[in-house]
Enzyme design. Structure first.
Site, PDB file in Angstrom:
ATOM      1  N   ASP A  82       0.830  -1.204   0.000  1.00 26.51           N
ATOM      2  CA  ASP A  82       0.000   0.000   0.000  1.00 26.51           C
ATOM      3  C   ASP A  82       0.866   1.257   0.000  1.00 26.51           C
ATOM      4  O   ASP A  82       0.589   2.226  -0.715  1.00 26.51           O
ATOM      5  CB  ASP A  82      -0.901   0.019   1.239  1.00 26.51           C
ATOM      6  CG  ASP A  82      -2.242  -0.659   1.002  1.00 26.51           C
ATOM      7  OD1 ASP A  82      -2.623  -0.850  -0.166  1.00 26.51           O
ATOM      8  OD2 ASP A  82      -2.913  -1.004   1.993  1.00 26.51           O
ATOM      9  N   VAL A  83       1.897   1.255   0.831  1.00 25.66           N
ATOM     10  CA  VAL A  83       2.750   2.431   0.946  1.00 25.66           C
ATOM     11  C   VAL A  83       3.472   2.709  -0.373  1.00 25.66           C
ATOM     12  O   VAL A  83       3.488   3.851  -0.866  1.00 25.66           O
ATOM     13  CB  VAL A  83       3.765   2.244   2.087  1.00 25.66           C
ATOM     14  CG1 VAL A  83       4.792   3.374   2.095  1.00 25.66           C
ATOM     15  CG2 VAL A  83       3.047   2.174   3.435  1.00 25.66           C
TER      16      VAL A  83
END
Length: 406
Positions: free
Chosen positions: A171-172
């Site tokens: 996600d990051v």
């Protein structure tokens, strides 16, 4: 952009309509807000799911939500309500950047998909974040991407099960890719007057982030395997036991290995032809490992860290997150930023600028906290607005604006 909405920073004057939730999108838009963009976060009636993801919490609010939502204005809009939907469309029409992470096509039925927004806002930069591309209906959860990308297959003990990362790293990384894509598209718009649709997805981001591991397959048809904390190509490069705990040693070249052996007082290892080159050490790691471990058992991890670092050999103790903040402070990195009047703490923006540093004027907003501000802000924009004049000014000589992405 009105004076009332203006903020300092390299992205001052950029308006971002944030139709995202959970992590990848909110992380991206928070970084843009830190750099001066006016970010308006749109939440549904149920709010961003991460508002409920506790523990831990600070003053009753989930730290998960707080960690990725500073610097934004919040408005709650029910797209099934005609009045609220009109506000959402107005925001998308006025924005420089629209960022969304609905399921593919999920915003189309509300007139908020790329085609509809572009029809009324032709030079918009529209960023879509999906799990697995526009052709997949799979939900975009980080842990699924970690599983499907091979990341879990190369993480964990060699003789143990596949392991997910300790943070939602896909996600990051995807959020970072979304921000990079938005900025590149804005640069293109400045040069040509054309907006465009930018698409990122968790799986492609994960494969890119696997770098040498995915590259091993793409370039040499090698499927990498789990090696625990070892590196597939470099040794010693990872944690080793000492007299009181593990120490990470990162020897990347032959010169560093010679220095390591000198500090550990094992000169024979440095002179041993079996370990002379990096490739030799990697191939014979099972022979070299016990030699290093016997030497390291003579001192504590802290002592070895001090001695090796002084000799130019990369080494570090394994710290917990609290200790990591202390180390960052000791290094002069000042890792905490405080946002808004409440001085809500959070992790400082990771990029430093000599002329246009990040700013943190707004704490993470409560649900619908800025409805009046947002409605007033949209009412002040008018058309043609300052953004339209700015875009015309940056359009190349001779360009009529024709051929914009539709």
């Amino acid at each position: 952009m009105t004076a009332r909405g203006a903020r300092p920073g390299p992205l001052a004057g950029i308006v971002v309509a944030d139709f995202t939730r959970v992590l990848a999108g909110p992380y991206c838009t928070m970084l843009l807000a830190d750099l001066g963009a006016t970010v308006i976060k749109v939440e549904g009636p149920g709010g961003d799911e991460t508002r409920q993801w506790t523990p831990p919490a600070r003053d009753g609010e989930a730290t998960y939500y707080l960690s990725v939502n500073r610097g934004k204005r919040s408005i709650t809009l029910d797209f099934d309500d005609p009045g609220d939907l009109a506000v959402a469309r107005d925001l998308a029409r006025r924005a420089d950047v629209v960022i969304e992470n609905f399921r593919p096509g999920g915003l189309d039925r509300f007139g908020l998909g790329y085609a509809a927004v572009c029809d009324e806002n032709p030079d918009v930069v529209y960023v879509s974040i999906t799990g697995f591309g526009r052709g997949s209906e799979l939900p975009g959860y980080d842990v699924l991407a970690q599983a499907m990308s091979g990341l879990m297959s190369v993480t964990g003990p060699a003789d143990g099960p596949p392991t997910k990362s300790g943070v939602a790293i896909v996600d990051v990384v995807t959020g970072l890719h979304a921000g990079l894509g938005a900025l590149a598209a804005l640069r293109h718009r400045d040069a040509t007057g054309e907006g465009q649709h930018v698409e990122v997805n968790l799986l492609s981001s994960a494969l890119s982030a696997l770098v040498n591991q995915s590259g091993a397959y793409a370039l040499a048809d090698v499927v990498p395997q789990r090696l625990g904390a070892d590196h597939p190509s470099i040794f010693p490069y990872g944690p080793f036991p000492t007299a009181d705990g593990d120490l990470v040693i990162a020897v990347g070249n032959d010169r560093q290995f010679t220095r390591l052996c000198g500090i550990l007082q094992i000169p024979d290892a440095a002179a041993d032809a079996r370990f002379a080159r990096a490739a030799d050490r990697s191939a014979r790691r099972d022979e070299l490992r016990p030699v290093l471990e016997r030497a390291l058992d003579a001192r504590s991890a802290m002592e070895w860290e001090r001695l090796l670092s002084a000799a130019g050999v990369p080494a570090a103790r394994i710290l917990d997150v609290g200790e990591a903040f202390d180390r960052a402070r000791a290094l002069g990195l000042d890792p905490i930023a405080r946002a808004g009047d409440a001085q809500t703490p959070g992790v400082r923006h990771p990029i430093s600028f000599s002329s246009t540093p990040p700013h943190y004027p707004l704490a993470p907003p409560g649900p619908d906290a800025d409805r009046a501000w947002v409605l007033s802000f949209l009412g002040e924009q008018g058309r043609p607005d300052d953004r339209s004049r700015r875009r015309t000014r940056h359009r190349p000589r001779g360009s009529s604006g024709a051929g914009r992405a539709r």
